[in-house]
Design a protein around this motif. Structure first.
Motif, short mmCIF file in Angstrom:
data_model
loop_
_atom_site.label_atom_id
_atom_site.label_comp_id
_atom_site.label_asym_id
_atom_site.label_seq_id
_atom_site.Cartn_x
_atom_site.Cartn_y
_atom_site.Cartn_z
N THR A 169 0.83 -1.21 0.00
CA THR A 169 0.00 0.00 0.00
C THR A 169 0.86 1.26 0.00
OG1 THR A 169 -1.92 -1.10 0.93
CG2 THR A 169 -1.71 1.26 1.38
N LEU A 170 1.93 1.27 0.81
CA LEU A 170 2.84 2.41 0.80
C LEU A 170 3.53 2.54 -0.56
CD1 LEU A 170 4.44 2.00 4.35
CD2 LEU A 170 2.69 3.65 3.66
N ALA A 171 3.97 1.40 -1.11
CA ALA A 171 4.65 1.42 -2.42
C ALA A 171 3.72 1.95 -3.50
CB ALA A 171 5.14 0.01 -2.78
N SER A 172 2.42 1.63 -3.40
CA SER A 172 1.50 2.09 -4.44
C SER A 172 1.46 3.61 -4.50
CB SER A 172 0.09 1.50 -4.22
OG SER A 172 -0.60 2.15 -3.19
N TYR A 173 1.46 4.28 -3.34
CA TYR A 173 1.51 5.74 -3.34
C TYR A 173 2.86 6.24 -3.85
CZ TYR A 173 -2.80 5.95 -0.57
OH TYR A 173 -4.10 5.83 -0.14
N MET A 174 3.93 5.58 -3.42
CA MET A 174 5.28 6.03 -3.76
C MET A 174 5.57 5.89 -5.26
SD MET A 174 7.09 4.33 -0.43
CE MET A 174 8.79 4.63 -0.85
N ILE A 175 4.96 4.92 -5.91
CA ILE A 175 5.19 4.70 -7.34
C ILE A 175 4.18 5.48 -8.18
CG2 ILE A 175 5.20 2.96 -9.18
CD1 ILE A 175 6.20 0.95 -6.96
N GLU A 176 2.92 5.47 -7.78
CA GLU A 176 1.88 6.19 -8.55
C GLU A 176 2.02 7.70 -8.40
OE1 GLU A 176 -0.47 4.58 -10.42
OE2 GLU A 176 -0.04 2.53 -9.73
N GLY A 177 2.59 8.15 -7.27
CA GLY A 177 2.68 9.57 -6.99
C GLY A 177 1.47 10.10 -6.23
N GLY A 178 0.54 9.19 -5.92
CA GLY A 178 -0.67 9.57 -5.18
C GLY A 178 -1.69 8.45 -5.26
N PRO A 179 -2.95 8.73 -4.91
CA PRO A 179 -3.99 7.70 -5.01
C PRO A 179 -4.17 7.21 -6.44
CG PRO A 179 -4.76 9.62 -3.77
CD PRO A 179 -3.48 10.01 -4.42
N SER A 180 -4.62 5.97 -6.59
CA SER A 180 -4.80 5.38 -7.92
C SER A 180 -6.08 4.57 -7.95
CB SER A 180 -3.61 4.47 -8.25
OG SER A 180 -3.84 3.75 -9.44
N LYS A 181 -6.67 4.46 -9.13
CA LYS A 181 -7.86 3.61 -9.27
C LYS A 181 -7.50 2.18 -9.66
CE LYS A 181 -11.63 6.80 -10.17
NZ LYS A 181 -11.03 8.10 -9.91
N ASN A 182 -6.39 2.01 -10.38
CA ASN A 182 -6.07 0.65 -10.89
C ASN A 182 -4.66 0.17 -10.58
OD1 ASN A 182 -4.56 2.20 -12.64
ND2 ASN A 182 -6.01 2.01 -14.33
N TYR A 183 -3.82 1.02 -9.99
CA TYR A 183 -2.46 0.62 -9.56
C TYR A 183 -1.64 0.06 -10.73
CZ TYR A 183 -5.02 1.37 -5.36
OH TYR A 183 -5.81 1.95 -4.41
N SER A 184 -1.89 0.56 -11.92
CA SER A 184 -1.21 0.00 -13.10
C SER A 184 0.29 0.29 -13.08
CB SER A 184 -1.85 0.49 -14.40
OG SER A 184 -1.83 1.90 -14.44
N LYS A 185 0.68 1.49 -12.66
CA LYS A 185 2.13 1.81 -12.59
C LYS A 185 2.82 0.92 -11.56
CE LYS A 185 2.23 6.77 -13.63
NZ LYS A 185 2.47 8.10 -13.02
#
Length: 344
Positions: free
Chosen positions: A148-164
Motif C-alpha cells: 500500500t505504501l509502495a502504491s503511493y510512492m510509485i503512482e505519486g498519489g492515489p490510484s484507481k487501478n495501480y497499473s504503474k
C-alpha cells in the motif's frame, strides 16, 4: 504509571472468552466529529499529528463520545515516509501526493531508514501521553503495509487501478523486492517503537493489496508480510491485518502469524469461516448502512454480531472507515447496540 484499562478487546483479539463483543471503528477519530472539523479549520492533519496534546485529544474523543472499546492513534499511514526521503504532501480532497515518485532501482536505493525517536518523536509522545495518563481502553497503533505504501510512492498519489505499481512489480522484480525489504524494515522499526511507547495492539493496513491476485500476492508480497508479522510477534501484542476488496486473499492472510483478520463488507463472517479462516475476525458493517434508517442499521448489526457469536471469535468494526456523513449520535447508538445485543 499506566492507568487501569478495560482490556476486553485485547482478550477478544487473542481469541479468549469475553462478556460481550467489543467494538472500535476505523477512522473513528476525525471527519464525522464536529469538534474535529472545528480543529481542522485551524490546523492541517500534519500539524495536528505534530502536536501531541492536540493529537491525543483527537484520538481520545471517539472513546469518550461513542463508548468504543479501543482508541486508534490519530495519524496517517504517510507519517513515517518523510524520514525515508519521500516528499509527501496531504492535499485536501485528493489525499497523499508524492513529489518524488519511485521510477527506478536507483530511486529505491536512495531511500533512507527510520529512527522513530528522532524522526517521529511526536507520534511516540502522543502514545505515551494517551497510555500513561488519559485512556482507560487500549490504544491501537498502526502502519501502512509495504504494498500500500509502495502504491503511493510509485503512482505519486492515489490510484484507481495501480497499473504503474503493478507494471513496476512485474518489470523490475529486483527493484520491487528491494523496495519491499526497505518498507518492511521501516514498518518493523516504526511499529516496535509504537509498542515500546505503549500501543497495546497493532493494525497493519494493506488497504489496496486487493488489486493483486492470489498468486502474485504469494510471490511479490507475502514474504515481506511474513517477515513483518514474525518480527512483531516477539512483542506479544495482538496483530491485525486489514485490506479492502481482499476477500480472495483471506486464506493467504490466515497463514500469516497474525491474531486477527479484518474483513471488509464484501465477505461475511460465515463465508470467511467456510473458506477455512480460523483467526479471530474483525468487522464488518458497510459504513454506507450508517447513513440509512435505524431499523436497517439495527438488523445488519445484529446479523453480524450473531454470526460472530457462533464461535465468539469476533471484534466488531466497520468494513472500511467512518465517512464524514455519518452522524456521531449514530455511532454512539451503534456502540450501545453492539454491547447490549452481544452481552453473554
Amino acid at each position: 504509571m499506566a492507568k487501569q484499562i478495560n482490556d476486553t478487546i485485547l482478550r477478544a483479539f487473542k481469541g479468549e472468552a469475553v462478556d460481550y463483543t467489543p467494538a472500535w471503528y476505523m477512522r473513528q477519530a476525525g471527519r464525522s466529529q464536529p469538534e474535529y472539523r472545528e480543529l481542522k479549520e485551524k490546523y492541517s492533519l500534519f500539524e495536528i499529528t505534530h502536536q501531541p496534546e492536540l493529537c491525543a485529544y483527537v484520538t481520545r474523543l471517539p472513546v469518550e463520545n461513542y463508548g468504543v472499546d479501543a482508541a486508534i492513534l490519530y495519524k496517517d499511514i504517510m507519517s513515517p515516509l518523510p524520514s525515508l526521503g519521500v516528499d509527501v504532501e496531504i492535499k485536501s480532497g485528493i489525499g497523499p501526493v508524492i513529489h518524488n515518485p519511485i521510477e527506478s532501482y536507483q530511486d529505491v536505493e536512495k531511500l533512507g531508514t527510520i529512527n522513530p525517536e528522532a524522526d517521529v518523536p511526536y507520534v511516540l509522545d502522543t502514545i505515551r501521553l494517551l497510555t500513561e495518563e488519559q485512556l482507560d481502553v487500549p490504544l491501537i497503533g498502526f502502519s501502512g503495509a509495504p504494498f500500500t505504501l509502495a502504491s503511493y510512492m510509485i503512482e505519486g498519489g492515489p490510484s484507481k487501478n495501480y497499473s504503474k505499481t503493478k507494471a513496476f512489480m512485474y518489470r523490475e522484480p529486483e527493484a520491487w523486492f528491494a523496495l519491499m525489504d526497505k518498507l518492511a524494515d521501516m514498518t518493523i522499526t516504526y511499529v516496535e517503537a509504537q509498542i515500546k511507547a505503549g500501543a497495546r495492539a497493532i493494525q497493519i493496513f494493506d488497504s489496496w493489496v486487493g488489486a493483486l491476485n492470489a498468486p502474485d500476492y504469494r510471490l511479490y508480497i507475502k514474504p515481506a508480510m511474513t517477515r513483518i508479522f514474525s518480527e512483531l510477534k516477539r512483542h506479544d501484542v495482538p496483530l491485525i491485518i486489514f485490506g479492502v476488496g481482499a476477500g480472495h486473499l483471506l486464506t493467504e492472510w490466515n497463514d500469516l502469524p497474525v491474531d486477527v483478520i479484518g474483513l471488509d463488507w464484501r465477505t461475511s463472517i460465515p463465508e470467511a469461516r467456510a473458506m477455512g479462516v480460523t483467526k479471530v475476525l474483525q468487522g464488518n458493517l458497510d459504513p454506507a448502512i450508517l447513513v440509512t434508517e435505524w431499523d436497517l442499521i439495527e438488523k445488519r448489526t445484529k446479523d453480524i454480531l450473531d454470526a460472530g457469536m457462533v464461535d465468539g471469535r469476533h471484534v466488531f468494526n466497520l468494513g472500511h472507515g467512518v465517512t464524514p456523513d455519518i452522524q456521531p449520535a449514530t455511532l454512539k447508538k451503534l456502540t450501545d447496540l453492539i454491547h447490549s445485543h452481544s452481552k453473554r
